[in-house]
Design an enzyme around this catalytic site. Sequence first.
Site, PDB file in Angstrom:
ATOM      1  CG  ASP A 261       0.498   0.539   2.878  1.00  0.00           C
ATOM      2  OD1 ASP A 261       0.669   1.297   3.862  1.00  0.00           O
ATOM      3  OD2 ASP A 261       0.305   0.958   1.720  1.00  0.00           O
TER       4      ASP A 261
ATOM      5  CD  GLU B 242      -1.525   0.614  -4.019  1.00  0.00           C
ATOM      6  OE1 GLU B 242      -2.041   1.535  -4.676  1.00  0.00           O
ATOM      7  OE2 GLU B 242      -0.640   0.801  -3.166  1.00  0.00           O
TER       8      GLU B 242
ATOM      9  CG  HIS C 276       4.945   0.895  -0.296  1.00  0.00           C
ATOM     10  ND1 HIS C 276       4.429   1.088   0.961  1.00  0.00           N
ATOM     11  CD2 HIS C 276       4.068   1.510  -1.156  1.00  0.00           C
ATOM     12  CE1 HIS C 276       3.301   1.773   0.886  1.00  0.00           C
ATOM     13  NE2 HIS C 276       3.064   2.045  -0.393  1.00  0.00           N
TER      14      HIS C 276
ATOM     15  CG  ASN D 298      -1.747   3.938   3.491  1.00  0.00           C
ATOM     16  OD1 ASN D 298      -0.866   4.652   3.018  1.00  0.00           O
ATOM     17  ND2 ASN D 298      -2.461   3.106   2.755  1.00  0.00           N
TER      18      ASN D 298
ATOM     19  CG  ASN E 106       2.157   1.519  -6.762  1.00  0.00           C
ATOM     20  OD1 ASN E 106       0.951   1.558  -6.955  1.00  0.00           O
ATOM     21  ND2 ASN E 106       2.945   2.537  -7.053  1.00  0.00           N
TER      22      ASN E 106
END
Length: 254
Positions: free
Chosen positions: A148, A36, A245, A150, A10
């Site tokens: 990830d 990310e 995360h 999602n 992130n």
Amino acid sequence: MLSIVTYNVNGIRAALRKGLDQWLKSCNPDIVCLQEIKCNPQQFEESRFNELGYRCFINSAQKPGYSGVAILSKEEPIHIEYGCGIEKIDFEGRIIRADYTDYSVMSVYFPSGTNPLRQAFKMEFLALFYEYIFKLRQDIPNLIISGDYNICHKEIDIHNPKSNKNSSGFLPEEREWITQFLSMGFVDSFRCFNKEPEHYSWWSYRANSRQKNLGWRIDYNMISESVRSYLNRSEILPAAKHSDHCPVLIELAY
């Protein structure tokens, strides 16, 4: 023993400010799949990772401060594949692959369905990615697809399945996609060792969700069936707190 960590950070710069490099030094994985990263290669601060013995391979999104994936590797890969050759996916910097002698590792950041338009793109991505992997595994059978996704696959993977049944990330069609993906010949490595509930890899920043462990398991190391016999360990590492995360680790007997 080969250790691989997948981690949606992130924002790599924010994660470094929270001590990501020191955590990597203590954990010392051989390969790190990041998602990310939210930066271009010039902003990545490669030297911080070079000091730990990693070579850095970065696939940024065209849009500044958005998406982006990377692979950090102690061993020099034979080949790095930036993207997948599908323009609308590669524009967002969602896929990178490192090829080694006996296996290949991918870092993938699946879209989130934050609104109807993005949910439609997410479903398109899933269809395109499935087709891409179906073809790729003909040439590269030993795939480790980390990232990830999602998507929570089953009720055990989300803290409140009933109230989230209509939420993006737990929609029936998304969950079915994971089932179909696994049936292509992949294994959810974490569930090889742990069948228990309340193991999550992402928590909302709202309502003390992480403190209360009200999370979602959406980060995976999916491995080809041909790699399963090498699988030695798979763990979620919630003590690492550089992001919303946490990292997910696998060890393989390579």
